[in-house]
Structure formats: C-alpha cells, structure tokens
Design an enzyme around this catalytic site. Sequence first.
Site, PDB file in Angstrom:
ATOM      1  N   ARG A  69       2.974  -4.559  16.751  1.00  0.00           N
ATOM      2  CA  ARG A  69       1.913  -4.151  16.577  1.00  0.00           C
ATOM      3  C   ARG A  69       0.332  -5.015  17.237  1.00  0.00           C
ATOM      4  O   ARG A  69      -0.292  -4.480  17.609  1.00  0.00           O
ATOM      5  CB  ARG A  69       1.176  -3.419  15.177  1.00  0.00           C
ATOM      6  CG  ARG A  69       2.624  -2.698  14.554  1.00  0.00           C
ATOM      7  CD  ARG A  69       2.145  -2.467  12.766  1.00  0.00           C
ATOM      8  NE  ARG A  69       2.344  -3.566  12.794  1.00  0.00           N
ATOM      9  CZ  ARG A  69       2.499  -3.812  11.288  1.00  0.00           C
ATOM     10  NH1 ARG A  69       2.080  -2.556  10.433  1.00  0.00           N
ATOM     11  NH2 ARG A  69       2.600  -5.016  10.069  1.00  0.00           N
ATOM     12  N   HIS A 101       5.764 -12.604   7.280  1.00  0.00           N
ATOM     13  CA  HIS A 101       5.723 -11.376   7.460  1.00  0.00           C
ATOM     14  C   HIS A 101       6.902 -10.997   5.833  1.00  0.00           C
ATOM     15  O   HIS A 101       8.263 -11.477   6.821  1.00  0.00           O
ATOM     16  CB  HIS A 101       6.206 -10.157   8.379  1.00  0.00           C
ATOM     17  CG  HIS A 101       5.896  -8.328   8.191  1.00  0.00           C
ATOM     18  ND1 HIS A 101       6.990  -7.790   7.902  1.00  0.00           N
ATOM     19  CD2 HIS A 101       5.020  -7.994   7.675  1.00  0.00           C
ATOM     20  CE1 HIS A 101       6.730  -6.426   7.153  1.00  0.00           C
ATOM     21  NE2 HIS A 101       5.075  -6.677   8.057  1.00  0.00           N
ATOM     22  N   ASP A 140      -2.044  -8.646  12.298  1.00  0.00           N
ATOM     23  CA  ASP A 140      -3.526  -8.870  11.256  1.00  0.00           C
ATOM     24  C   ASP A 140      -3.988 -10.051  12.147  1.00  0.00           C
ATOM     25  O   ASP A 140      -5.409 -10.169  12.219  1.00  0.00           O
ATOM     26  CB  ASP A 140      -3.407  -9.025   9.950  1.00  0.00           C
ATOM     27  CG  ASP A 140      -3.408  -7.805   8.831  1.00  0.00           C
ATOM     28  OD1 ASP A 140      -3.834  -6.913   9.309  1.00  0.00           O
ATOM     29  OD2 ASP A 140      -3.267  -8.133   7.901  1.00  0.00           O
ATOM     30  N   SER A 166       0.915  -0.705  -0.103  1.00  0.00           N
ATOM     31  CA  SER A 166      -0.021   0.043   0.265  1.00  0.00           C
ATOM     32  C   SER A 166       0.984   0.668  -0.139  1.00  0.00           C
ATOM     33  O   SER A 166       0.575   1.965  -0.669  1.00  0.00           O
ATOM     34  CB  SER A 166      -0.608  -0.014   1.098  1.00  0.00           C
ATOM     35  OG  SER A 166      -0.506  -0.444   2.420  1.00  0.00           O
ATOM     36  N   HIS A 196      -1.949  -9.098   2.294  1.00  0.00           N
ATOM     37  CA  HIS A 196      -1.396  -7.172   2.787  1.00  0.00           C
ATOM     38  C   HIS A 196      -3.003  -7.316   3.561  1.00  0.00           C
ATOM     39  O   HIS A 196      -3.265  -7.905   4.061  1.00  0.00           O
ATOM     40  CB  HIS A 196      -1.245  -6.478   1.779  1.00  0.00           C
ATOM     41  CG  HIS A 196      -0.669  -4.938   2.122  1.00  0.00           C
ATOM     42  ND1 HIS A 196      -0.091  -4.839   3.192  1.00  0.00           N
ATOM     43  CD2 HIS A 196      -0.606  -4.358   2.031  1.00  0.00           C
ATOM     44  CE1 HIS A 196       0.033  -3.795   3.482  1.00  0.00           C
ATOM     45  NE2 HIS A 196      -0.234  -3.083   2.452  1.00  0.00           N
TER      46      HIS A 196
END
Length: 435
Positions: free
Chosen positions: A327, A318, A373, A241, A271
């Site tokens: 995160r 990743h 995620d 992105s 993604h």
Amino acid sequence: MSTLKDKLAAKIPDQRKRVTRLLKEHGDVKVGEVTIAQVIGGARGVKSLVTDISYLDPMEGIRFRGKTIPETMAALPKPDGKDYPYVEGFWYFLMTGDVPTKAEAEELVEEFKTRSQVPQYVFDLLRSMPRDTHPMTMFSAAILSMQRESKFAKYYGSGHFNKMDAWDPMFEDATDLIAKLPVIAAYIYRMKYKGDIHIPADSSLDMGGNFAHMMGIDHPYDDVARMYFILHSDHESGNVSAHTTHLVASALSDAYYSLSAGINGLAGPLHGLANQEVLKWLQGVMDKLDGKEPTPEIMKQFVWDTLNSGQVIPGYGHAVLRKTDPRYQSQRDFCLKHLPDYPLFKYVDMLYQVVPDILVEQGKAKNPWPNVDAQSGVIQWFYGLTEYDFYTVLFGVGRAIGVLANITWDRALGYPIERPKSLTTDMLEEIAGIK
Ligand code: CMX
C-alpha cells in the site's frame, strides 16, 4: 432486491456448507499452538480468526479476495477517463469475490446515491461539539448517532429475529453507512477547516468523484480518493479496527455500534493515526531546519533523536508485514507519476532510504520497512489537504468498506459471540513451571 444482494444471497448457502463441514467434521483439528509470549504479547500471530475478504502475507502484503493491489486496480471497472476503479465496484468485489461489470458497478453508484442522505440531526450533533474536537471523535460520534436508523436493530427487536437471516439487515446497514460516510467526512472537513462553507453533493458523480467535489479539491483528487479508500479498506481480521468491529458485532450489536467502535481503535497512534503522526513529525523536522533541505545525514540524526527520546518512528514497522507495505508502494508509484519533484515527497523518500537501516541497527522493530501511513499524508498535503488531523478520517472511510463487508459475512455464516479465555499471572507461572 438489488443485483448485489441477489448475488450475495446465492453465494451464502455454499459458504455455510463449507463452514459447517469444517466445524462438524474437522472441528478438533489443531490450527497451531499458543505460547506465553503470545498470551502476554497481544495475541500476536495467534491464528484465531477467519475471513475470506482479504489475506495478509507477511512477505507479499495484502490480497483482496485473492488479488494483489495492482491486480485489483487493473481488474475493476473505472469511470471513463479515470485511472482508479469505482469504490462502489470494489464494495461489490469485496462482498462477492466477483469482479463486477461496469454496468454492475454503475448500478451500485446509483444505489449509493439513494442511500447517501445524512439525517439533519447528525449535522446538528457535529455542530454542537467544540470546534477543536478531533475529527475522528466527530466521525465516530456521527456514526454512533445514526444507530437509531439501524435496520438490523429493528429486525432484532421485531420479535421474529432469525440469526440465519440477519445478514440481510446487516447488509442494508452496511451499505447505508458506506454511502453516507463520505458526506459526513467532507462535512466535518469543511466545517472545521474551510470556514464552515459546504459544497453540496453532485448527483452525476461516483463516490470518489463526489468526495473530491464536496471537499472542494479538483481532479486528480477524485482518483486519489478512489485509490485511498480502496487501499485502506481491509488488512485481514486481526488489526485493531477490523477486530474491534468484528468483536462488537459478534454480540449482535448492529453496524453503527460496531463501526463506531472500530473507528475508535483506528484513532490510536499505533494504528491509523500514524498517518497524521508522520506528517506532524516531518513538519517538525522541516521547522527545525528552517527551510533548508535535509541531507541524509541530518535525517538520520532526526530519526535517532526520535528513537533516543523513546518514541517510535511513525509509518514504520508492522505487526504482520516483514517487507515494504505494497500500500506504501502503490502510493509511492502515484507520487512518482504526479508529484515526483515535490519537496515533501523527497523527504518521505529520504526517510525510506535512511529509516530501515537505523531500525535494524537499533535492533528492536521486527519489521524495519514502511507501512501504508508513511506515504499517505504527502499526497493529501500536495492536493492542499494540509490539516493532518483529518487524515485518519480518510483512513476511516476506507476502512469501513472492509470491516462492514466482514460483519455482513459474519452474520451470513452465523459466527458466534467472540470470547477468548484469559488466565491469571499465577496460572502462567504454573504453566511455565516456575511456581
Ligand atoms: N519505531 C521505533 N520502534 C519500533 C517501531 C518503529 N517504527 N516499530 C516497532 N518498534 C519497537 C516496538 O515499539 C517494540 O519495542 P519494545 O520492545 O520496547 O516494546 C519493538 O520494536 C518490537 O515491536 P514489533 O514486534 O516489531 O512491532 P509490534 O507488532 O509490537 O507493533 C506497530 C507494530 C505497527 C504498532 C509498530 O511497528 C509501531 O509502533 N510503528 C509505528 C507506528 C505506526 O506506523 N503504526 C501504523 C501501522 C499501520 C496501521 O495500522 O495503520
């Protein structure tokens, strides 16, 4: 001119000097070498982009403007009585590298309100789309439809375009967009999933507070929104992105064209869409168990079944990270505080216990640890946002903050159009000495 814009204008000349010096005096210095594996393998690890907004260390994870996630959350000003910072203050921080005072953050809160009015034609467009259109398609279309508002495009077409001044209208477009995105996202949500009944914005609230209000979800969802938008904002420049937004903007396309393109990249299952895939996958597991609590053994079996059917385990692995994504950790800390006994959180936690060993045993993924995620959907679910198709839109509102800061700086530093070189397979075979 706003205080933030003043500050930005004051910082740009120094940064230009640094970049010009690197280019003019050290332009021939080698940064690295590129292998055939990297050429074929998605340019993985090729150092060919520059940004000062964030840096991703494979072992440590993301730093925003030099600060880790806990340092960022601790340093930035927060609304009274809230645990997470103003998103508006975070925008100031990403743009300038300076931590704003509370007054500076609150000044931006007011400025965002003046920019948050969404043109009626955007709602008309959304309403004209089939209601079962994916919310990411709606979100991207809404962004693109506002391109006619672009101050950058108007400046380009004015006949007086000067590339060194182009950051100013880019900054204007970027700020306009960020102020409007939560309104558009909440509209899509309420139109699609809440009987088309909408909640008007509350002018007394900041961006995170207003988003929770327009979604119709009570406190502490306002803090969830602040946390979520900040955590998802930036992950240096090479991810799909961020890179797409930068690439499109490098052709001097404006922020509307560029962000819409970046959002389309975020919509891919490898993604951003992975956050919806995690919940979809977990729901599938729970359905098959018919309400029974999964044991680690049962979970392991589901993980192996997924791998053996040729699918990836969403939320794990990743391209850069080689440890648990901070995160993920940050959201896990939130869960431990607010929903420690929630069954879905327990399943997510059980996955954390079983997946890494299995991915190591399978021997394919370079990083067996969870990414952002794997943990985000469970928080949304807990606060009633069970429509997992919508999760990537939340990611998109956050991601916009990082990529728009980046393309504003791209214009401030006069970066050129991006144009890597491609080779043919014949040429690679020749380079490899097999032809
Ligand atoms: N489950 C199963 N296999 C995986 C895997 C996972 N979670 N992660 C990587 N692999 C596999 C890859 O598919 C690849 O297999 P092939 O050799 O058969 O093609 C192999 O391991 C090597 O891949 P890698 O170098 O470790 O990972 P990449 O840099 O190519 O891809 C990523 C990174 C994120 C796309 C990948 O780990 C993945 O597909 N993860 C699941 C989807 C996901 O969670 N995406 C979200 C990432 C964060 C975000 O952008 O939002």
